[in-house]
Design a protein around this motif. Structure first.
Motif, mmCIF file in Angstrom:
data_model
loop_
_atom_site.group_PDB
_atom_site.id
_atom_site.type_symbol
_atom_site.label_atom_id
_atom_site.label_comp_id
_atom_site.label_asym_id
_atom_site.label_seq_id
_atom_site.Cartn_x
_atom_site.Cartn_y
_atom_site.Cartn_z
ATOM 1 N N GLU A 29 0.717 -1.280 0.145
ATOM 2 C CA GLU A 29 0.113 -0.033 -0.018
ATOM 3 C C GLU A 29 0.908 1.246 -0.026
ATOM 4 O OE1 GLU A 29 -2.811 -0.041 3.365
ATOM 5 O OE2 GLU A 29 -3.801 -1.895 2.406
ATOM 6 N N ALA A 30 2.214 1.180 0.516
ATOM 7 C CA ALA A 30 3.015 2.292 0.553
ATOM 8 C C ALA A 30 3.675 2.410 -0.517
ATOM 9 C CB ALA A 30 3.900 1.919 1.782
ATOM 10 N N GLY A 31 3.594 1.466 -1.663
ATOM 11 C CA GLY A 31 4.309 1.652 -2.746
ATOM 12 C C GLY A 31 5.484 1.022 -3.074
ATOM 13 N N PHE A 32 5.869 -0.009 -2.259
ATOM 14 C CA PHE A 32 7.122 -0.738 -1.982
ATOM 15 C C PHE A 32 7.232 -1.824 -3.287
ATOM 16 C CE2 PHE A 32 7.537 0.929 1.913
ATOM 17 C CZ PHE A 32 8.937 0.952 2.430
ATOM 18 N N LYS A 33 7.987 -2.269 -3.920
ATOM 19 C CA LYS A 33 8.111 -3.405 -4.703
ATOM 20 C C LYS A 33 8.398 -4.474 -3.708
ATOM 21 C CE LYS A 33 9.684 -1.045 -8.868
ATOM 22 N NZ LYS A 33 10.809 -1.073 -9.934
ATOM 23 N N VAL A 34 7.488 -5.483 -3.309
ATOM 24 C CA VAL A 34 7.796 -6.617 -2.517
ATOM 25 C C VAL A 34 6.934 -7.800 -2.637
ATOM 26 C CG1 VAL A 34 5.733 -5.564 -1.255
ATOM 27 C CG2 VAL A 34 7.323 -6.822 0.139
ATOM 28 N N ASP A 35 7.250 -8.813 -2.286
ATOM 29 C CA ASP A 35 6.828 -10.040 -2.679
ATOM 30 C C ASP A 35 6.852 -10.759 -1.018
ATOM 31 O OD1 ASP A 35 9.450 -11.119 -2.513
ATOM 32 O OD2 ASP A 35 9.278 -12.379 -4.106
ATOM 33 N N PHE A 36 6.119 -11.877 -0.937
ATOM 34 C CA PHE A 36 5.885 -12.509 0.220
ATOM 35 C C PHE A 36 6.173 -13.884 0.251
ATOM 36 C CE2 PHE A 36 2.534 -13.267 3.895
ATOM 37 C CZ PHE A 36 3.237 -13.767 4.631
ATOM 38 N N THR A 37 7.137 -14.557 0.861
ATOM 39 C CA THR A 37 7.287 -16.077 1.027
ATOM 40 C C THR A 37 7.299 -16.688 2.309
ATOM 41 O OG1 THR A 37 9.734 -15.537 1.097
ATOM 42 C CG2 THR A 37 8.810 -16.078 -1.252
ATOM 43 N N TYR A 38 7.184 -18.047 2.409
ATOM 44 C CA TYR A 38 7.093 -18.726 3.559
ATOM 45 C C TYR A 38 7.801 -19.863 3.245
ATOM 46 C CZ TYR A 38 5.347 -20.324 8.036
ATOM 47 O OH TYR A 38 5.116 -20.646 9.416
ATOM 48 N N VAL A 39 8.737 -20.265 4.196
ATOM 49 C CA VAL A 39 9.637 -21.391 4.094
ATOM 50 C C VAL A 39 9.282 -22.668 5.278
ATOM 51 C CG1 VAL A 39 11.911 -22.359 4.329
ATOM 52 C CG2 VAL A 39 11.637 -20.070 3.237
ATOM 53 N N PHE A 40 8.953 -23.476 4.633
ATOM 54 C CA PHE A 40 8.953 -24.860 5.674
ATOM 55 C C PHE A 40 9.958 -25.435 5.920
ATOM 56 C CE2 PHE A 40 4.168 -24.382 4.619
ATOM 57 C CZ PHE A 40 3.593 -24.103 5.999
ATOM 58 N N ASN A 41 10.622 -25.311 7.059
ATOM 59 C CA ASN A 41 11.919 -26.218 7.200
ATOM 60 C C ASN A 41 11.822 -27.393 7.537
ATOM 61 O OD1 ASN A 41 14.948 -26.496 7.603
ATOM 62 N ND2 ASN A 41 14.887 -24.570 8.821
ATOM 63 N N ASP A 42 11.561 -28.340 6.383
ATOM 64 C CA ASP A 42 11.409 -29.555 6.630
ATOM 65 C C ASP A 42 12.780 -30.597 6.488
ATOM 66 O OD1 ASP A 42 11.687 -29.050 3.820
ATOM 67 O OD2 ASP A 42 10.131 -30.347 3.305
ATOM 68 N N MET A 43 13.649 -29.784 6.515
ATOM 69 C CA MET A 43 15.303 -30.490 6.609
ATOM 70 C C MET A 43 15.786 -30.659 8.058
ATOM 71 S SD MET A 43 16.907 -31.380 3.652
ATOM 72 C CE MET A 43 18.762 -30.906 3.795
ATOM 73 N N ASP A 44 15.050 -30.006 8.966
ATOM 74 C CA ASP A 44 15.614 -30.291 10.031
ATOM 75 C C ASP A 44 15.011 -31.563 10.858
ATOM 76 O OD1 ASP A 44 16.280 -27.732 10.676
ATOM 77 O OD2 ASP A 44 14.885 -26.745 11.709
#
Length: 315
Positions: free
Chosen positions: A49-64
């Motif tokens: 909304e503030a005009g940033f160039k941005v994406d959103f990711t979520y990591v599932f750490n399934d190597m642990d």
């Protein structure tokens, strides 16, 4: 002004951003876990909304590794898998490829109901694709520097020759029981030790492998900044335990600057959902599951509870 707008005002605007969050899927996330994903989603939306160039990711750490057996699982079935990577352990229910995938999908369904729709990244796929290979090499080559950071920042003394990498044992498939003892610039030597940890038993196998792809993983406090580097993360918050002096966030910031020659993401601590004044625990069954709360209460009310409460105030 909403707390998210106050935080976004502190983020530099002259670059492309990635908001990211991460979770180890060691069981069904409790309702407290929803605070982290919703916090990141609120920041992501405020940035857009503030005009940033941005994406959103979520990591599932399934190597642990599985390092704690949830109380709601059959111990007779799962004890043998303690120490294995979560993506290599059978799912509690059919139609899922692994233990990690089962709980990750259930959690994704819960936070999707709250309007959170990040791009999902699986840690084991990141490793398998070779996107961590160069970072692993840098960490091994500069292990002495990382050892110095542990000692200086967290007062943790690692033994001489310590290396921040864990091999997935070629014989028993466990990662939580292996100790890397040598790095010659091409391969690591490792031992799968029967008594390395209390929660899993190694098979005693010794071997030598190249530290690439799915052969193993970086240890947690190096693995986290390695993910920041591999994914170009610029914004990531975390629970206040990670932000304590000498904690995993503190160590990660120093590793970024001194080892990976980059800056850590900007981020802030968020408080927890508490039950009886205590932090909830997925593995101990303390607290209602994220899937249960989103099935019982309208999603907009759950999201509103998180959004209206300041990031640094407990619920």
């Amino acid at each position: 002004m909403h707390w998210a707008d106050e935080l976004v005002a502190k983020i530099p605007k002259n670059q492309t951003h990635r908001v990211d969050d991460m979770k180890t899927v060691s069981g069904m996330p409790h309702v407290g876990s929803l605070r982290a994903i919703v916090t990141h989603d609120i920041l992501y939306r405020a940035m857009k909304e503030a005009g940033f160039k941005v994406d959103f990711t979520y990591v599932f750490n399934d190597m642990d590794p599985m390092d704690g057996l949830p109380v709601y699982l059959d111990a007779a079935r799962y004890q043998q898998h303690m120490g294995k990577p979560l993506y290599k352990i059978p799912s509690p229910q059919p139609a899922y490829q692994s233990f990690g995938e089962y709980y990750a999908v259930k959690y994704t369904e819960a936070f999707n109901k709250l309007g959170c729709n990040p791009k999902i990244i699986w840690s084991h796929e990141l490793y398998a694709a070779g996107k961590m290979n160069q970072i692993i090499r840098v960490a091994l080559d500069q292990a002495d520097k990382i050892r110095g950071i542990y000692q200086r920042v967290a007062k943790q003394v690692k033994p001489k020759g310590w290396l921040p990498y864990q091999v997935i044992c070629e014989q028993c498939g466990k990662v939580g029981t292996t100790l890397v003892t040598d790095w010659n610039g091409k391969q690591v030597t490792y031992e799968c030790q029967p008594d390395l940890v209390e929660w899993a038993q190694g098979c005693g196998h010794r071997g030598r492998v190249e530290p690439i792809n799915e052969n193993g993983k970086l240890m947690w406090k190096v693995d986290w900044p390695a993910h920041w580097q591999a994914l170009n993360v610029t914004v990531e918050c975390a629970g206040k335990d990670h932000f304590s002096a000498g904690g995993s966030r503190d160590i990660g910031v120093h590793i970024c600057r001194e080892v990976f020659n980059t800056e850590a993401p900007i981020g802030w601590l968020h408080e927890f959902f508490l039950i009886g004044g205590q932090k909830m625990s997925s593995s101990k069954g303390a607290g209602i599951g994220a899937d249960e709360i989103t099935a019982m209460i309208p999603a907009e009310l759950v999201r509103f509870l998180i959004a209206r409460t300041h990031i640094k105030r407990a619920v």
